[in-house]
Design a protein around this motif. Structure first.
Motif, PDB file in Angstrom:
ATOM      1  N   PRO A  38      -9.674 -22.116   3.407  1.00 40.97           N
ATOM      2  CA  PRO A  38      -8.815 -22.104   4.450  1.00 40.97           C
ATOM      3  C   PRO A  38      -8.031 -23.295   4.632  1.00 40.97           C
ATOM      4  O   PRO A  38      -7.062 -23.550   5.234  1.00 40.97           O
ATOM      5  N   CYS A  39      -8.389 -24.507   4.071  1.00 40.31           N
ATOM      6  CA  CYS A  39      -7.699 -25.628   3.969  1.00 40.31           C
ATOM      7  C   CYS A  39      -6.880 -26.054   2.914  1.00 40.31           C
ATOM      8  O   CYS A  39      -6.937 -26.972   2.263  1.00 40.31           O
ATOM      9  N   ALA A  40      -6.172 -24.814   2.394  1.00 39.02           N
ATOM     10  CA  ALA A  40      -5.378 -25.147   1.093  1.00 39.02           C
ATOM     11  C   ALA A  40      -4.289 -24.030   1.090  1.00 39.02           C
ATOM     12  O   ALA A  40      -4.147 -23.231   2.006  1.00 39.02           O
ATOM     13  N   ASP A  41      -3.094 -24.615   0.621  1.00 41.35           N
ATOM     14  CA  ASP A  41      -1.885 -24.046   0.471  1.00 41.35           C
ATOM     15  C   ASP A  41      -1.979 -22.761  -0.543  1.00 41.35           C
ATOM     16  O   ASP A  41      -2.344 -23.000  -1.492  1.00 41.35           O
ATOM     17  N   THR A  42      -1.098 -21.710  -0.036  1.00 43.88           N
ATOM     18  CA  THR A  42      -0.754 -20.721  -0.867  1.00 43.88           C
ATOM     19  C   THR A  42       0.377 -20.122  -0.280  1.00 43.88           C
ATOM     20  O   THR A  42       0.703 -20.024   0.710  1.00 43.88           O
ATOM     21  N   LYS A 122      -0.828 -29.194   3.155  1.00 42.91           N
ATOM     22  CA  LYS A 122       0.569 -29.623   3.277  1.00 42.91           C
ATOM     23  C   LYS A 122       1.226 -29.066   4.233  1.00 42.91           C
ATOM     24  O   LYS A 122       2.047 -29.415   5.245  1.00 42.91           O
ATOM     25  N   TYR A 123       1.388 -27.528   4.405  1.00 41.47           N
ATOM     26  CA  TYR A 123       1.919 -26.647   5.357  1.00 41.47           C
ATOM     27  C   TYR A 123       0.825 -26.245   6.457  1.00 41.47           C
ATOM     28  O   TYR A 123       0.582 -25.026   6.278  1.00 41.47           O
ATOM     29  N   ALA A 124       0.158 -27.206   7.142  1.00 43.04           N
ATOM     30  CA  ALA A 124      -0.822 -26.805   7.957  1.00 43.04           C
ATOM     31  C   ALA A 124      -0.408 -26.274   9.313  1.00 43.04           C
ATOM     32  O   ALA A 124       0.177 -27.012   9.889  1.00 43.04           O
ATOM     33  N   ALA A 125      -0.824 -25.200   9.493  1.00 40.09           N
ATOM     34  CA  ALA A 125      -0.568 -24.385  10.686  1.00 40.09           C
ATOM     35  C   ALA A 125      -1.700 -24.219  11.537  1.00 40.09           C
ATOM     36  O   ALA A 125      -2.984 -24.012  10.894  1.00 40.09           O
ATOM     37  N   ARG A 126      -1.355 -24.259  12.726  1.00 45.58           N
ATOM     38  CA  ARG A 126      -2.814 -23.832  13.735  1.00 45.58           C
ATOM     39  C   ARG A 126      -1.996 -23.410  14.706  1.00 45.58           C
ATOM     40  O   ARG A 126      -0.995 -23.573  15.338  1.00 45.58           O
ATOM     41  N   SER A 127      -3.079 -22.472  15.483  1.00 43.40           N
ATOM     42  CA  SER A 127      -2.604 -22.040  16.832  1.00 43.40           C
ATOM     43  C   SER A 127      -2.885 -23.121  18.036  1.00 43.40           C
ATOM     44  O   SER A 127      -3.625 -24.216  17.848  1.00 43.40           O
ATOM     45  N   PHE A 128      -2.423 -23.030  19.184  1.00 45.50           N
ATOM     46  CA  PHE A 128      -2.472 -23.763  20.429  1.00 45.50           C
ATOM     47  C   PHE A 128      -4.168 -23.197  20.557  1.00 45.50           C
ATOM     48  O   PHE A 128      -4.576 -22.131  20.444  1.00 45.50           O
ATOM     49  N   PRO A 129      -5.065 -24.176  21.159  1.00 38.54           N
ATOM     50  CA  PRO A 129      -6.156 -23.904  21.850  1.00 38.54           C
ATOM     51  C   PRO A 129      -6.121 -22.802  22.902  1.00 38.54           C
ATOM     52  O   PRO A 129      -5.548 -22.831  23.620  1.00 38.54           O
ATOM     53  N   ILE A 130      -7.036 -21.776  22.685  1.00 40.04           N
ATOM     54  CA  ILE A 130      -7.189 -20.761  23.844  1.00 40.04           C
ATOM     55  C   ILE A 130      -8.398 -20.595  24.235  1.00 40.04           C
ATOM     56  O   ILE A 130      -9.344 -20.673  23.619  1.00 40.04           O
ATOM     57  N   PHE A 131      -8.565 -20.254  25.501  1.00 38.63           N
ATOM     58  CA  PHE A 131      -9.752 -20.155  26.170  1.00 38.63           C
ATOM     59  C   PHE A 131     -10.627 -18.936  25.605  1.00 38.63           C
ATOM     60  O   PHE A 131     -10.079 -18.005  25.734  1.00 38.63           O
ATOM     61  N   VAL A 132     -11.837 -19.156  25.640  1.00 36.24           N
ATOM     62  CA  VAL A 132     -12.802 -17.977  25.057  1.00 36.24           C
ATOM     63  C   VAL A 132     -13.868 -18.005  26.285  1.00 36.24           C
ATOM     64  O   VAL A 132     -13.940 -16.554  26.706  1.00 36.24           O
ATOM     65  N   GLY A 133     -14.421 -18.894  26.799  1.00 34.69           N
ATOM     66  CA  GLY A 133     -15.521 -18.720  27.928  1.00 34.69           C
ATOM     67  C   GLY A 133     -15.938 -20.104  28.403  1.00 34.69           C
ATOM     68  O   GLY A 133     -16.037 -21.052  27.841  1.00 34.69           O
ATOM     69  N   ASN A 134     -16.472 -19.863  29.643  1.00 29.83           N
ATOM     70  CA  ASN A 134     -17.326 -20.948  30.289  1.00 29.83           C
ATOM     71  C   ASN A 134     -18.501 -20.397  30.784  1.00 29.83           C
ATOM     72  O   ASN A 134     -18.880 -19.209  30.709  1.00 29.83           O
ATOM     73  N   THR A 135     -18.973 -21.142  31.780  1.00 31.28           N
ATOM     74  CA  THR A 135     -20.490 -20.569  32.435  1.00 31.28           C
ATOM     75  C   THR A 135     -20.133 -19.670  33.502  1.00 31.28           C
ATOM     76  O   THR A 135     -20.929 -18.845  33.827  1.00 31.28           O
ATOM     77  N   SER A 136     -18.963 -19.262  33.809  1.00 33.75           N
ATOM     78  CA  SER A 136     -18.361 -18.289  34.681  1.00 33.75           C
ATOM     79  C   SER A 136     -17.791 -16.891  34.107  1.00 33.75           C
ATOM     80  O   SER A 136     -18.324 -15.991  34.227  1.00 33.75           O
TER      81      SER A 136
END
Length: 247
Positions: A38-42, A122-136
């Motif tokens: 996942p940490c390599a370009d293609t 080199k072309y590192a793409a990432r999504s913004f952090p999205i909420f999955v869960g908490n204690t509620s």
């Protein structure tokens, strides 16, 4: 840690404590993408496999001096923060349903509650952090779009339906008018009986390295008013089918 019979990038091995199952597999017939890290370009073409990762941690863990970095960047020091990783290798331009088992030792609540999808160096793409869960509350259904330009990953987008899929269903809670959620106390491992495993509907857009258009996002964009799992009628014991028996 090995993916598809090949060692992962050392940065990934150092950064994460891996406790989730990995679904990346060796290349199938028609898969001409030799990169399994996942940490390599293609550069990809339609029907290739494409490897990417999903990191789980608290939201602030994905930022360094106020800037969001790729989880491949060691400056984040995610290992010391208890971050965890899942790796997938879906086929390009096919609609896929990715699942992450949360009924065993992994729970988003204890892993920071947010996730980021990432790929490339080199072309590192990432999504913004999205909420999955908490204690509620826990969100179990997501839609992700991978956008390519000339075969190189450019962006990863979370698509939200504004709670359309759970409208009128008393067993769900709509968070911030964006995400359908279930009470954490109803989930297995948290005192309840519902399988709150994470499901991610994955689609593609843009063009491959031969300029062929990737169409899977457009094929499902008009179906977003339906539940994620409603699109996969062959799945048995789907998550949403259990919610009617909760509370």
């Amino acid at each position: 840690m090995a993916i598809g019979g090949r060692a992962t990038n050392p940065v990934v091995a150092v950064v994460f404590v891996l406790s989730l199952w990995i679904s990346a597999i060796p290349a199938d017939a028609g898969d001409n993408n030799p990169v399994f890290q996942p940490c390599a370009d293609t550069k990809i073409q339609r029907k290739d496999g494409f490897t990417f990762g999903i990191a789980f941690s608290d939201r602030d863990s994905f930022f360094f001096n106020g800037t969001q970095l790729s989880p491949c960047d060691s400056r984040l020091s995610l290992a010391s923060k208890g971050a965890q990783l899942a790796v997938f290798r879906p086929k390009v331009d096919e609609i896929s349903l990715l699942t992450i088992n949360t009924t065993t030792s992994f729970a988003p609540v204890t892993s920071g509650g947010f996730m980021v999808v990432f790929a490339g160096r080199k072309y590192a793409a990432r999504s913004f952090p999205i909420f999955v869960g908490n204690t509620s509350y826990v969100v179990t259904s997501f839609t992700l779009v991978l956008e390519f330009q000339k075969g190189t990953l450019q962006n990863l987008y979370w698509k939200r339906d504004g709670c359309a899929s759970c409208s009128g269903k008393s067993n769900f809670v709509c968070l911030s008018k964006q995400d359908c959620a279930i009470k954490t106390s109803s989930c297995k491992g948290q005192g309840g009986s519902v399988d709150c495993s994470i499901g991610i509907q994955l689609t593609f857009s843009g063009t491959d390295k031969h300029y062929a258009v990737l169409n899977s996002w457009y094929e499902v964009s008009n179906l977003r008013q339906y539940s994620l799992y409603g699109l996969y009628s062959n799945l048995r014991d789907s998550l949403t089918s259990q919610y009617h028996n909760v509370f």
